[in-house]
Design a protein around this motif. Structure first.
Motif, PDB file in Angstrom:
ATOM      1  N   SER A   1       0.847  -1.197   0.000  1.00 58.91           N
ATOM      2  CA  SER A   1       0.000   0.000   0.000  1.00 58.91           C
ATOM      3  C   SER A   1       0.879   1.243   0.000  1.00 58.91           C
TER       4      SER A   1
ATOM      5  N   HIS B   1      -3.158   3.833  -2.220  1.00 55.77           N
ATOM      6  CA  HIS B   1      -3.073   3.194  -3.532  1.00 55.77           C
ATOM      7  C   HIS B   1      -2.440   1.815  -3.352  1.00 55.77           C
TER       8      HIS B   1
ATOM      9  N   ALA C   1      -4.293   3.866 -14.234  1.00 59.05           N
ATOM     10  CA  ALA C   1      -3.738   3.170 -13.069  1.00 59.05           C
ATOM     11  C   ALA C   1      -3.590   1.686 -13.373  1.00 59.05           C
TER      12      ALA C   1
ATOM     13  N   THR D   1      -0.718  -1.583  -4.545  1.00 54.63           N
ATOM     14  CA  THR D   1       0.150  -2.047  -5.629  1.00 54.63           C
ATOM     15  C   THR D   1       0.642  -3.458  -5.298  1.00 54.63           C
TER      16      THR D   1
END
Length: 826
Positions: free
Chosen positions: A19, A34, A341, A36
């Protein structure tokens, strides 16, 4: 990812493992982190829950007329995200999602599947227990979650770390590994495992920790370098790691840098089957790894279900298209346009959606080793069976007043999966514990195959039962055999363990047992003393009967003494025969033949009584030997004393006016005197035997490894009186004979008596200190020697000259010769 239903189940999965939190200011609006790092296995876990729910909805026998829905959240590998998702599931306050034309939003869930991490599960369960919402985790193993007071609504389909720790200890015990290094992650999972492992290992007594290190979450290079250097320099060859994959990647990179070889790695269930570690770079160090894994299962139909996942699939909003798109991008390494994204932020080929996923070789479709997925499947079915039992409960007949409780029915769930495993929960909400034992087999092409080599499960009385097929195992050592990992080699039988001060219990020194003590087993803490009649063998591992020692007829000393005794007896018999044959000759008649015969008989008894001192002491021999010895010698010395007195009386009678003295030394008086003196000794012996009789005695004071059999005299005073009485008679005879030494030889034998008594007294004076200072059988030998020496001295001194004249000088054995000598001497 959501789907409506009559009853909705929640799920928390790690679809992303990292994160990134945006920077925040006082003026900026709050923003979500976000996520990942797409976790393909975590995504498959989530899809397995979807598969299980759809399978249940098709089952007419389970929850009929009830449709299950789901609401799944990604924890992004962050506690704050997981806790936020759990609260949203419990309260139903999530942002509005357009699910159908006339329905928006989602209701609160009745049960939750998850979370992946123990720390996350602790936080979530602490909160959701307030809502009385049951949680069934598929991967959280911390033993702390078995605390029903703190976590009353928590269940899990994976065994707790308490069982995992005991399973590990069983493996260590099986291979004899007692010196172990332990690495744990810096979280609730690792810290609780460390505490449990130390406690259980100490209780079992099967090993010690060489070191315990906590792997840092922040991958501190200096700390990892220090830990790996410790592993490299430690004498522990076995390293157990309770940590997550991310920790192992960082740790093993440092292991490869320092080239730490010759270590047996043991994996916890969190990374036993982790393919991310099975790289060519790490294979030389990790091949041969031994670990335990959660139970593998098979889910028919799952592969076909996963193959239907496609970005264009809507199916009434079954999937979150953004999440499916990320899965597609990760699988084909492409990106959808426009994709601000997307998975490949730096670019990459465009995804068309026409890619053939069935042709892709990816871990997502490798269903040969379903472990967490199988636990997810069991968790969903556990909630479904509990709901089914609760819905079938008739009002008024349930266990509660006025309402029902899903947790009660979940606690009593008991069903069997299509794979054949029974699913139920104990009083702590833990599943029936069973683990597969795994081994990292090194294939010829350099690849790693994680193979099943056994299992460990709970047997009766809550003990662990381990089964391992060692023939299938691969060891990453030149010998091809399990390594030795001990702080100190086992102490063999015959030794005991001495703890080294300031070191763990497994570090010790082996000290040989002292003489008379043994240890029969390896690693004995104490040496045990042998029974009284036993002694330790040279190896000090068995007690053997002590050697027995006594003056035996079978040893050279005993044979020599027996021969001398029999020879003396034989000589006495020969002399007695000679005297009897020549009893009418002047030589025999002039020397008081009756006393001479009696003296020869007494000497014969003296020789024979010495045999009582040879052989193993018995009660009767102990009582008889000293009595026979004392009476025989008193009889002998009494005869000599009377003979001496007779010689003096005869000499006095030859003087003018001395004729009356002979009336006191007639035959009757002589016999009476001998009998009286002998009876006194007999009385002494009787009193001795009655008051404190001699008895056999096992003397162990001379040598600890021998039993010396001897006769205890009982009363030392009695023995002293017996010897003293003999001594008094002998001294008296010596003094009288000494006074008559100058008498004429042809009338008496005073000189011979003087010499015989001198030798007799010398022998017995020397006997006393020799007897006192002689140990064991040698004391008996000294006494026998004294008896034989004194007896031979008397026999030779008193009868030797007479036999010489009788046999070799018969011309001197005449009355005329004797009388002539008398005239000459006078």
């Amino acid at each position: 990812m959501h789907k409506p239903g009559d009853v909705v189940l929640g799920g928390l999965f790690e679809v992303h493992y990292t994160s990134v939190y945006p920077e925040r200011t006082f003026t900026s609006e709050p923003q979500q982190p976000h996520c990942t790092g797409f976790d393909i296995v975590g995504f498959r876990n989530a899809m397995t829950m979807v598969f299980a729910i759809e399978e249940i909805n098709k089952n007419l026998n389970l929850l009929p007329n009830v449709t299950l829905g789901y609401s799944l959240y990604d924890n992004c590998g962050a506690l704050v995200v997981a806790l936020s998702g759990a609260l949203s599931l419990a309260s139903g306050q999530e942002e509005q999602f357009l699910l159908q034309e006339n329905c928006s939003g989602i209701p609160p869930v009745l049960g939750l599947v998850g979370d992946h991490y123990s720390t996350f599960s602790i936080a979530i369960s602490s909160v959701l227990s307030l809502y009385n919402i049951p949680i069934v985790s598929y991967f959280a193993t911390c033993s702390c979650l078995s605390d029903r007071q703190r976590f009353p609504t928590f269940f899990r389909t994976i065994p707790s770390d308490a069982f995992q720790v005991r399973a590990m200890i069983q493996i260590l015990k099986h291979f004899g590994w007692t010196w172990i290094g332990l690495l744990v992650s810096d979280d609730d999972y690792g810290l609780h495992v460390a505490q449990s492992f130390q406690s259980d290992l100490a209780k079992s007594g099967d090993g010690c920790l060489a070191y315990l290190e906590i792997l840092p979450w922040d991958s501190d290079p200096s700390e990892l370098k220090r830990i790996v250097h410790l592993i490299k320099t430690s004498t522990a060859r076995v390293v157990i790691v309770f940590a997550h994959e991310i920790h192992l990647i960082q740790l093993m990179e440092e292991v490869a840098k320092q080239n730490v070889i010759g270590r047996q790695w043991i994996a916890s269930e969190t990374w036993t089957t982790a393919s991310v570690l099975q790289t060519a770079h790490l294979t030389p160090y990790l091949r041969g790894t031994l670990g335990i894994a959660i139970r593998r299962g098979e889910l028919p139909g799952l592969r076909e279900f996963l193959l239907k996942i496609h970005p264009d699939q809507s199916d009434n909003g079954r999937y979150n298209n953004n999440l499916v798109n990320q899965f597609w991008e990760f699988t084909f390494q492409c990106r959808f346009a426009p994709a601000p994204a997307g998975w490949l932020e730096g670019g990459g080929a465009l995804c068309t959606g026409q890619e053939h996923i069935e042709n892709v070789d990816t871990e997502f479709f490798d269903l040969s080793n379903l472990r967490p997925d199988y636990n997810v499947y069991k968790a969903v079915y556990s909630l479904a069976y509990a709901l089914n039992d609760m819905l079938h409960c008739k009002p008024g007949t349930g266990p509660f007043r006025g309402h029902s409780c899903l947790i009660h029915y979940l606690q009593n769930v008991n069903f069997t999966t299509p794979f054949g495993d029974q699913v139920s929960f104990d009083e702590n909400g833990d599943a029936l514990p069973i683990y597969d034992v795994m081994n990292w087999l090194h294939l010829p092409d350099g690849q790693i195959k994680v193979q099943n080599v056994g299992e460990v499960k709970r047997s009766g009385f809550k003990s662990e039962e381990l089964t391992i097929d060692e023939d299938k195992m691969f060891w990453n050592f030149e010998s091809g055999k399990p390594p030795r990992s001990v702080c100190s080699e086992s102490c063999p039988p015959g030794t005991r363990m001495a703890r080294n001060k300031g070191q763990p219990e497994c570090c010790f020194t082996c000290i040989p047992c002292s003489k008379g003590k043994i240890s029969k087993n390896n690693n004995s803490l104490e040496c045990t003393s042998c029974p009284e009649d036993f002694w330790s063998n040279p190896q000090n591992d068995h007690c053997v009967p002590k050697k027995t020692e006594f003056l035996s007829y079978h040893e050279p000393l005993g044979i020599c003494l027996t021969t001398a005794s029999l020879l003396g007896t034989f000589i006495c018999a020969v002399v007695l025969g000679i005297f009897f044959y020549h009893r009418r000759t002047p030589m025999v008649r002039a020397n008081n033949s009756e006393l001479s015969f009696l003296l020869l008989v007494s000497l014969k008894l003296c020789f024979l009584c010495s045999l009582l001192f040879i052989g193993r002491p018995r009660v009767w021999t102990c009582q008889l030997r000293h009595a026979a010895f004392g009476i025989s010698f008193v009889l002998c010395v009494s005869c000599i004393l009377v003979k001496t007195m007779v010689v003096l009386a005869v000499f006095k009678a030859s003087k003018p006016g001395g004729g009356t003295i002979l009336k006191w030394f007639g035959s009757m008086q002589q016999r009476g005197t001998v009998l009286a003196l002998t009876c006194i000794q007999a009385g002494i012996c009787t009193a001795w035997l009655v008051s404190s009789s001699p008895a056999p005695h096992k003397n162990m004071q001379y040598q600890n490894d021998k039993i010396v059999y001897e006769c205890a005299v009982g009363s030392t005073i009695g023995f002293a009186v017996l010897l003293g009485y003999i001594g008094v008679l002998a001294v008296l005879s010596f003094l009288l004979a000494f006074l008559a030494r100058n008498l004429p030889d042809n009338f008496n034998e005073a000189r011979l008596i003087t010499f015989s008594m001198l030798s007799f007294c010398a022998v017995w004076v020397a006997f006393v200190p020799a007897y006192v200072n002689s140990p064991g059988k040698y004391a008996d030998a000294v006494e026998v020697f004294a008896i034989l020496a004194s007896s031979f001295g008397l026999l030779v001194a008193l009868f030797g000259p007479k036999c010489y004249i009788i046999l070799l000088k018969p011309e001197r054995n005449t009355k005329k010769a004797i009388m002539g000598r008398l005239t000459i001497n006078e």
